[in-house]
Design a protein around this motif. Structure first.
Motif, PDB file in Angstrom:
ATOM      1  N   ASN A 101      34.195 -23.371 -21.676  1.00 56.08           N
ATOM      2  CA  ASN A 101      33.335 -22.568 -22.564  1.00 56.08           C
ATOM      3  C   ASN A 101      34.149 -21.615 -23.440  1.00 56.08           C
ATOM      4  N   VAL A 102      35.065 -22.205 -24.215  1.00 57.38           N
ATOM      5  CA  VAL A 102      35.992 -21.397 -25.010  1.00 57.38           C
ATOM      6  C   VAL A 102      35.293 -20.703 -26.178  1.00 57.38           C
ATOM      7  N   LEU A 103      34.471 -21.441 -26.905  1.00 58.91           N
ATOM      8  CA  LEU A 103      33.860 -20.926 -28.129  1.00 58.91           C
ATOM      9  C   LEU A 103      32.456 -20.413 -27.880  1.00 58.91           C
ATOM     10  N   PRO A 104      32.022 -19.425 -28.648  1.00 51.76           N
ATOM     11  CA  PRO A 104      30.621 -18.999 -28.572  1.00 51.76           C
ATOM     12  C   PRO A 104      29.701 -20.158 -28.960  1.00 51.76           C
ATOM     13  N   GLN A 105      28.513 -20.183 -28.402  1.00 53.58           N
ATOM     14  CA  GLN A 105      27.573 -21.265 -28.707  1.00 53.58           C
ATOM     15  C   GLN A 105      27.265 -21.330 -30.195  1.00 53.58           C
ATOM     16  N   ASP A 106      27.140 -20.178 -30.842  1.00 53.90           N
ATOM     17  CA  ASP A 106      26.858 -20.173 -32.279  1.00 53.90           C
ATOM     18  C   ASP A 106      27.953 -20.880 -33.066  1.00 53.90           C
ATOM     19  N   ALA A 107      29.203 -20.674 -32.671  1.00 54.40           N
ATOM     20  CA  ALA A 107      30.317 -21.333 -33.355  1.00 54.40           C
ATOM     21  C   ALA A 107      30.275 -22.833 -33.118  1.00 54.40           C
ATOM     22  N   CYS A 108      29.967 -23.225 -31.894  1.00 53.35           N
ATOM     23  CA  CYS A 108      29.824 -24.656 -31.599  1.00 53.35           C
ATOM     24  C   CYS A 108      28.743 -25.274 -32.478  1.00 53.35           C
ATOM     25  N   ASP A 109      27.618 -24.586 -32.586  1.00 51.73           N
ATOM     26  CA  ASP A 109      26.514 -25.095 -33.404  1.00 51.73           C
ATOM     27  C   ASP A 109      26.951 -25.258 -34.861  1.00 51.73           C
ATOM     28  N   ALA A 110      27.689 -24.274 -35.363  1.00 52.34           N
ATOM     29  CA  ALA A 110      28.139 -24.321 -36.756  1.00 52.34           C
ATOM     30  C   ALA A 110      29.111 -25.465 -36.983  1.00 52.34           C
ATOM     31  N   LEU A 111      30.028 -25.666 -36.045  1.00 58.10           N
ATOM     32  CA  LEU A 111      31.029 -26.715 -36.204  1.00 58.10           C
ATOM     33  C   LEU A 111      30.424 -28.110 -36.086  1.00 58.10           C
ATOM     34  N   VAL A 112      29.439 -28.263 -35.213  1.00 55.59           N
ATOM     35  CA  VAL A 112      28.776 -29.562 -35.061  1.00 55.59           C
ATOM     36  C   VAL A 112      27.886 -29.864 -36.264  1.00 55.59           C
ATOM     37  N   ALA A 113      27.264 -28.843 -36.825  1.00 64.03           N
ATOM     38  CA  ALA A 113      26.345 -29.043 -37.957  1.00 64.03           C
ATOM     39  C   ALA A 113      27.078 -29.192 -39.296  1.00 64.03           C
ATOM     40  N   TRP A 114      28.333 -28.788 -39.348  1.00 70.55           N
ATOM     41  CA  TRP A 114      29.112 -28.824 -40.593  1.00 70.55           C
ATOM     42  C   TRP A 114      29.201 -30.259 -41.094  1.00 70.55           C
ATOM     43  N   GLN A 115      28.737 -30.486 -42.300  1.00 69.87           N
ATOM     44  CA  GLN A 115      28.727 -31.827 -42.885  1.00 69.87           C
ATOM     45  C   GLN A 115      29.963 -32.035 -43.757  1.00 69.87           C
ATOM     46  N   PHE A 116      30.597 -33.180 -43.588  1.00 61.95           N
ATOM     47  CA  PHE A 116      31.810 -33.487 -44.322  1.00 61.95           C
ATOM     48  C   PHE A 116      31.646 -34.799 -45.079  1.00 61.95           C
ATOM     49  N   GLY A 117      32.388 -34.953 -46.169  1.00 66.86           N
ATOM     50  CA  GLY A 117      32.431 -36.218 -46.870  1.00 66.86           C
ATOM     51  C   GLY A 117      33.238 -37.240 -46.095  1.00 66.86           C
ATOM     52  N   GLU A 118      33.091 -38.491 -46.449  1.00 66.75           N
ATOM     53  CA  GLU A 118      33.787 -39.562 -45.745  1.00 66.75           C
ATOM     54  C   GLU A 118      35.288 -39.389 -45.778  1.00 66.75           C
ATOM     55  N   GLU A 119      35.808 -38.769 -46.820  1.00 64.15           N
ATOM     56  CA  GLU A 119      37.256 -38.617 -46.939  1.00 64.15           C
ATOM     57  C   GLU A 119      37.843 -37.719 -45.855  1.00 64.15           C
ATOM     58  N   ALA A 120      37.004 -36.885 -45.229  1.00 68.29           N
ATOM     59  CA  ALA A 120      37.497 -35.974 -44.197  1.00 68.29           C
ATOM     60  C   ALA A 120      37.621 -36.635 -42.834  1.00 68.29           C
ATOM     61  N   VAL A 121      37.034 -37.813 -42.675  1.00 70.42           N
ATOM     62  CA  VAL A 121      37.010 -38.490 -41.380  1.00 70.42           C
ATOM     63  C   VAL A 121      38.186 -39.461 -41.286  1.00 70.42           C
ATOM     64  N   ALA A 122      38.935 -39.364 -40.185  1.00 69.22           N
ATOM     65  CA  ALA A 122      40.175 -40.121 -40.037  1.00 69.22           C
ATOM     66  C   ALA A 122      40.003 -41.316 -39.117  1.00 69.22           C
ATOM     67  N   GLY A 123      40.411 -42.484 -39.584  1.00 65.90           N
ATOM     68  CA  GLY A 123      40.562 -43.653 -38.734  1.00 65.90           C
ATOM     69  C   GLY A 123      42.027 -43.786 -38.380  1.00 65.90           C
ATOM     70  N   ASP A 124      42.637 -44.917 -38.707  1.00 66.72           N
ATOM     71  CA  ASP A 124      44.052 -45.120 -38.431  1.00 66.72           C
ATOM     72  C   ASP A 124      44.877 -44.367 -39.469  1.00 66.72           C
ATOM     73  N   THR A 125      45.562 -43.325 -39.027  1.00 63.87           N
ATOM     74  CA  THR A 125      46.391 -42.506 -39.915  1.00 63.87           C
ATOM     75  C   THR A 125      47.866 -42.840 -39.782  1.00 63.87           C
ATOM     76  N   GLY A 126      48.165 -43.933 -39.082  1.00 67.32           N
ATOM     77  CA  GLY A 126      49.558 -44.259 -38.835  1.00 67.32           C
ATOM     78  C   GLY A 126      50.185 -43.378 -37.771  1.00 67.32           C
ATOM     79  N   GLY A 127      49.330 -42.739 -36.977  1.00 65.85           N
ATOM     80  CA  GLY A 127      49.829 -41.922 -35.875  1.00 65.85           C
ATOM     81  C   GLY A 127      50.150 -40.486 -36.233  1.00 65.85           C
ATOM     82  N   ARG A 128      49.869 -40.085 -37.478  1.00 67.72           N
ATOM     83  CA  ARG A 128      50.202 -38.723 -37.907  1.00 67.72           C
ATOM     84  C   ARG A 128      49.064 -38.156 -38.754  1.00 67.72           C
ATOM     85  N   ARG A 129      48.637 -36.941 -38.441  1.00 66.08           N
ATOM     86  CA  ARG A 129      47.590 -36.309 -39.251  1.00 66.08           C
ATOM     87  C   ARG A 129      48.121 -35.972 -40.648  1.00 66.08           C
TER      88      ARG A 129
END
Length: 221
Positions: free
Chosen positions: A36-64
């Motif tokens: 339980n590291v993060l406050p529940q409100d922060a968890c809610d915000a991070l889960v609800a945060w909507q991102f474009g497809e470009e932000a989602v990573a598949g195979d990155t060649g092993g490096r972010r």
């Protein structure tokens, strides 16, 4: 959007509790597991945060780093937009929060800056063994996946040969904390991800960190 001081105080108290009750292990290197590291409100915000497809990573060649232009951070604009994210950032960056981390890990966070990255991984993702040494002075990995198999998506803690010795807990809002060093090998062995592997990567970085736009409150002094 100004943060509620009471919310900040409550968040800091919660972080202190998570650190005070952390489980320590030396296998394969010194690390701590926090509940339980993060406050529940922060968890809610991070889960609800909507991102474009470009932000989602598949195979990155092993490096972010291969996707630097698409990575997502809780930086000043995000903090200004959502007070829940600001409270979370204030919690980690506060003198009380920093001191509680220092007391647990026996390390100094003087002259470091807070970096909060939202990781968004999908099937095909893998991460090569690495140690985080250098500008990163502290690493805390917090899974925030809500899918059925998410507990199997923890980070692999490895030996110097890149073999998984322990797989960290992938349970929602459970943190894996360590001080980067020559032996802190970790990565993500390629395995099925049926859904979105979401997480928060918390780092404290020193003044040599060049990508200052990633930082929650600006560069270290």
């Amino acid at each position: 959007m100004a943060s509620d001081p009471t919310a900040c105080e409550t968040a800091i108290a919660g972080l202190r509790t998570a650190l005070d009750t952390a489980r320590s292990s030396t296998v394969p290197f010194r690390h701590w597991t926090l509940a339980n590291v993060l406050p529940q409100d922060a968890c809610d915000a991070l889960v609800a945060w909507q991102f474009g497809e470009e932000a989602v990573a598949g195979d990155t060649g092993g490096r972010r780093e291969t996707r630097n232009a698409s990575r997502v951070f809780v930086e000043p604009e995000a903090r200004a937009r959502d007070a829940r994210l600001d409270v979370m950032a204030q919690m980690f960056d506060s003198p009380e929060g920093r001191r509680a981390v220092e007391d647990l890990c026996g390390t100094s966070l003087d002259h470091t800056a807070l970096r909060l990255e939202v990781s968004l991984d999908t099937d095909g993702f893998w991460l090569e063994p690495h140690t985080d040494i250098g500008a990163k002075k502290l690493t805390l990995l917090i899974p925030l996946s809500i899918h059925e198999d998410a507990e199997e998506w923890g980070t692999d803690l490895m030996n110097a040969e890149g073999e998984t010795v322990v797989r960290s807990n992938g349970r929602f809002n459970t943190g894996t904390l360590f001080v980067p060093g020559n032996d802190t090998w970790h990565g993500f062995k390629k395995r099925p991800i049926k859904g979105l592997r979401r997480g928060l990567i918390v780092n404290f970085v020193d003044s040599t960190w060049r990508a200052t736009h990633e930082l929650a409150f600006g560069p270290a002094h």
